[in-house]
Design a protein around this motif. Structure first.
Motif, mmCIF file in Angstrom:
data_model
loop_
_atom_site.group_PDB
_atom_site.id
_atom_site.type_symbol
_atom_site.label_atom_id
_atom_site.label_comp_id
_atom_site.label_asym_id
_atom_site.label_seq_id
_atom_site.Cartn_x
_atom_site.Cartn_y
_atom_site.Cartn_z
ATOM 1 N N PRO A 5 13.091 17.732 -24.619
ATOM 2 C CA PRO A 5 14.227 18.649 -24.483
ATOM 3 C C PRO A 5 15.322 18.352 -25.513
ATOM 4 C CG PRO A 5 13.540 17.841 -22.335
ATOM 5 C CD PRO A 5 12.812 17.013 -23.354
ATOM 6 N N ILE A 6 15.921 19.412 -26.026
ATOM 7 C CA ILE A 6 16.991 19.319 -27.015
ATOM 8 C C ILE A 6 18.208 20.064 -26.491
ATOM 9 C CG2 ILE A 6 17.727 19.910 -29.359
ATOM 10 C CD1 ILE A 6 14.789 19.851 -30.198
ATOM 11 N N LEU A 7 19.355 19.408 -26.476
ATOM 12 C CA LEU A 7 20.622 20.083 -26.225
ATOM 13 C C LEU A 7 21.241 20.383 -27.581
ATOM 14 C CD1 LEU A 7 22.969 21.154 -24.578
ATOM 15 C CD2 LEU A 7 23.807 18.806 -24.328
ATOM 16 N N LYS A 8 21.221 21.642 -27.962
ATOM 17 C CA LYS A 8 21.773 22.072 -29.250
ATOM 18 C C LYS A 8 23.238 22.454 -29.044
ATOM 19 C CE LYS A 8 21.304 25.539 -32.889
ATOM 20 N NZ LYS A 8 22.753 25.870 -32.808
ATOM 21 N N ILE A 9 24.120 21.670 -29.639
ATOM 22 C CA ILE A 9 25.558 21.875 -29.491
ATOM 23 C C ILE A 9 26.053 22.807 -30.598
ATOM 24 C CG2 ILE A 9 27.823 20.770 -29.550
ATOM 25 C CD1 ILE A 9 26.309 20.100 -27.039
ATOM 26 N N GLY A 10 26.705 23.895 -30.204
ATOM 27 C CA GLY A 10 27.333 24.788 -31.173
ATOM 28 C C GLY A 10 28.812 24.502 -31.306
ATOM 29 N N LEU A 11 29.478 24.242 -30.172
ATOM 30 C CA LEU A 11 30.897 23.882 -30.158
ATOM 31 C C LEU A 11 30.977 22.361 -30.098
ATOM 32 C CD1 LEU A 11 33.881 24.930 -29.903
ATOM 33 C CD2 LEU A 11 33.574 24.717 -27.415
ATOM 34 N N VAL A 19 21.488 11.044 -30.283
ATOM 35 C CA VAL A 19 22.384 12.011 -30.906
ATOM 36 C C VAL A 19 22.089 12.044 -32.401
ATOM 37 C CG1 VAL A 19 24.783 12.659 -31.336
ATOM 38 C CG2 VAL A 19 24.158 11.561 -29.167
ATOM 39 N N VAL A 20 21.818 13.238 -32.928
ATOM 40 C CA VAL A 20 21.479 13.406 -34.342
ATOM 41 C C VAL A 20 22.461 14.383 -34.969
ATOM 42 C CG1 VAL A 20 19.678 14.000 -35.998
ATOM 43 C CG2 VAL A 20 19.043 13.065 -33.754
ATOM 44 N N GLU A 21 23.130 13.952 -36.030
ATOM 45 C CA GLU A 21 24.067 14.807 -36.759
ATOM 46 C C GLU A 21 24.117 14.356 -38.205
ATOM 47 O OE1 GLU A 21 28.168 14.213 -35.299
ATOM 48 O OE2 GLU A 21 27.401 12.430 -34.270
ATOM 49 N N SER A 60 13.696 11.503 -17.127
ATOM 50 C CA SER A 60 12.655 11.472 -18.147
ATOM 51 C C SER A 60 12.997 10.414 -19.180
ATOM 52 C CB SER A 60 12.510 12.850 -18.793
ATOM 53 O OG SER A 60 12.195 13.824 -17.817
ATOM 54 N N HIS A 61 12.065 10.180 -20.095
ATOM 55 C CA HIS A 61 12.253 9.094 -21.046
ATOM 56 C C HIS A 61 13.288 9.427 -22.107
ATOM 57 C CE1 HIS A 61 11.406 5.593 -23.440
ATOM 58 N NE2 HIS A 61 11.098 6.344 -24.489
ATOM 59 N N LEU A 62 13.225 10.633 -22.697
ATOM 60 C CA LEU A 62 14.027 10.900 -23.890
ATOM 61 C C LEU A 62 14.539 12.336 -23.923
ATOM 62 C CD1 LEU A 62 14.982 9.984 -26.748
ATOM 63 C CD2 LEU A 62 12.784 10.832 -27.624
ATOM 64 N N GLY A 63 15.822 12.477 -24.297
ATOM 65 C CA GLY A 63 16.431 13.765 -24.594
ATOM 66 C C GLY A 63 17.212 13.646 -25.891
ATOM 67 N N ILE A 64 17.351 14.741 -26.607
ATOM 68 C CA ILE A 64 18.029 14.735 -27.908
ATOM 69 C C ILE A 64 19.217 15.682 -27.861
ATOM 70 C CG2 ILE A 64 17.812 15.263 -30.368
ATOM 71 C CD1 ILE A 64 14.846 14.575 -30.165
ATOM 72 N N ILE A 65 20.352 15.237 -28.383
ATOM 73 C CA ILE A 65 21.542 16.069 -28.545
ATOM 74 C C ILE A 65 21.824 16.179 -30.045
ATOM 75 C CG2 ILE A 65 23.996 16.338 -28.039
ATOM 76 C CD1 ILE A 65 23.605 14.668 -25.538
ATOM 77 N N THR A 66 21.975 17.388 -30.531
ATOM 78 C CA THR A 66 22.165 17.562 -31.969
ATOM 79 C C THR A 66 23.044 18.768 -32.242
ATOM 80 O OG1 THR A 66 21.007 17.700 -34.102
ATOM 81 C CG2 THR A 66 20.086 18.964 -32.266
ATOM 82 N N THR A 67 23.467 18.917 -33.487
ATOM 83 C CA THR A 67 24.339 20.009 -33.890
ATOM 84 C C THR A 67 24.174 20.287 -35.375
ATOM 85 O OG1 THR A 67 26.634 20.826 -33.836
ATOM 86 C CG2 THR A 67 26.318 18.524 -34.439
ATOM 87 N N GLY A 68 24.617 21.455 -35.796
ATOM 88 C CA GLY A 68 24.605 21.794 -37.210
ATOM 89 C C GLY A 68 23.219 21.800 -37.817
ATOM 90 N N VAL A 69 23.165 21.531 -39.122
ATOM 91 C CA VAL A 69 21.882 21.564 -39.825
ATOM 92 C C VAL A 69 20.960 20.435 -39.368
ATOM 93 C CG1 VAL A 69 22.481 20.111 -41.808
ATOM 94 C CG2 VAL A 69 20.895 22.032 -42.106
ATOM 95 N N ALA A 70 21.525 19.405 -38.736
ATOM 96 C CA ALA A 70 20.687 18.316 -38.206
ATOM 97 C C ALA A 70 19.708 18.836 -37.159
ATOM 98 C CB ALA A 70 21.573 17.225 -37.608
#
Length: 356
Positions: free
Chosen positions: A297-303, A324-326, A269-279
């Protein structure tokens, strides 16, 4: 009598209640299975009101034998946590912005020596990455990586509360201290959360246990050569246990995923987002404003350290572009880039992924 003396919110066993972020740390500790034995640290922005909350419920802590105290400095708070791990005690230290710098020597020793498998150690770093209330911007994730302490980053008020217990579970499973990042927005903010029943420790200041020093396992509690080297050699095993437990707890998750149709191959697909925390909250709001929430789709990282590379690479290989957004510094981004670079050596098809 006690119920009338303290804030009733901290006695709620179910239903919604309103808390700020620092209050949620306290409620999360009270709700932790088996109870938390020690709540300590050193005050300052953005976690000062955590200690105000301890004072406000002092009668409850006293009745249940929970030690809640302000240390003279962050290094002494770390020392208290280290001492607690000689027995099966759960301890949490809350440090102000840049407070981790003062505590880092004791935390490095304690983390390498290890948390008690029936106890656990959680270190809350009250970071102010945008210097909204402090003179120096802080991002304690880099310090945690330096001393090899895992890092979790809650994104919502509910996670701030619930992940206190989750952090103790990770600590018990891995034998590592767990860094808990609480930045200014979540610490000073808050919201309505679903409450659960409190738990109180059986061994406590009113029902004491004896620490017989001659019974201590010096191999695991006293860091001197050659023991130190042996602890370092076994670090990868502790990390493996950490990642396995984190997967069981579902701390990392994919949202708005569109499954491939049965019998077909999923095309990039064209775009995926990886982020964590308040971001994560910023990403959701931005997508909502653009009427794209639920479409990307968003991959929300906790660890966020150590990164679960299998989860990240499996997610990234499905997209042409990964964003990647943080908050402020590129801590998560560096790990994602390194993971993709390493796996490209074995999977040339990953060359199509562009990281932003």
């Amino acid at each position: 009598r006690l119920v009338m003396q303290i804030d009733r919110r901290f006695l709620r066993e179910s239903g919604l209640e309103l808390f700020n972020g620092n209050e949620l740390l306290v409620k999360g500790a009270l709700e932790t299975e088996g109870g938390v034995h020690l709540l300590t640290g050193y005050p300052g922005s953005p976690v000062a009101s955590f200690f105000d909350t301890l004072s406000a419920i002092a009668e409850l802590l006293k009745e249940k034998g929970i030690v809640g105290q302000i240390a003279n400095n962050e290094a002494l708070a770390a020392a208290a946590v280290n001492g607690s791990q000689m027995i099966p005690a759960r301890a949490m230290a809350v440090l102000k912005s840049v407070g981790g710098h003062v505590a880092s020597d004791g935390l490095a020793l304690g983390n390498l020596a290890g948390a008690h498998p029936q106890g656990g150690a959680v270190i809350v770093f009250g970071d102010d990455p945008w210097s909204e209330s402090t003179q120096v911007p802080a991002d304690s994730r880099f310090l945690c990586k330096h001393i090899r302490m895992p890092v979790i980053e809650p994104s919502t008020p509910q996670e701030v509360k619930d992940w206190v217990e989750l952090a103790f579970k990770l600590s018990q499973a891995s034998g590592l201290y767990i860094g808990f990042i609480l930045t200014t927005t979540l610490a000073d903010g808050g919201g309505s959360v679903e409450c659960r029943r409190n738990h109180y420790p059986l061994t406590n200041a009113r029902h004491r246990t004896e620490l017989a020093t001659y019974t201590l396992d010096t191999e695991n509690t006293v860091l001197l050569p050659p023991r130190t080297g042996r602890k370092e050699e076994a670090m990868h095993l502790r990390v493996a246990r950490l990642l396995e437990r984190a997967r069981q707890l579902g701390i990392d998750r994919i949202e708005y995923d569109q499954p491939a149709r049965s019998g077909t191959m999923r095309q990039p697909s064209h775009l995926g987002i990886i982020t964590t925390g308040v971001a994560y909250q910023y990403v959701r709001q931005a997508l909502l404003d653009m009427e794209l929430l639920g479409e990307i789709p968003i991959l929300k990282i906790g660890l966020s350290y150590p990164l679960d590379e299998q989860r990240v690479v499996g997610f990234a290989r499905r997209f042409e572009h990964v964003v990647v957004v943080e908050e402020r510094r590129g801590f998560l981004e560096e790990q994602v880039a390194q993971a993709l670079l390493t796996h490209r050596q074995h999977e040339p098809e990953l060359a199509h992924v562009r990281l932003w």
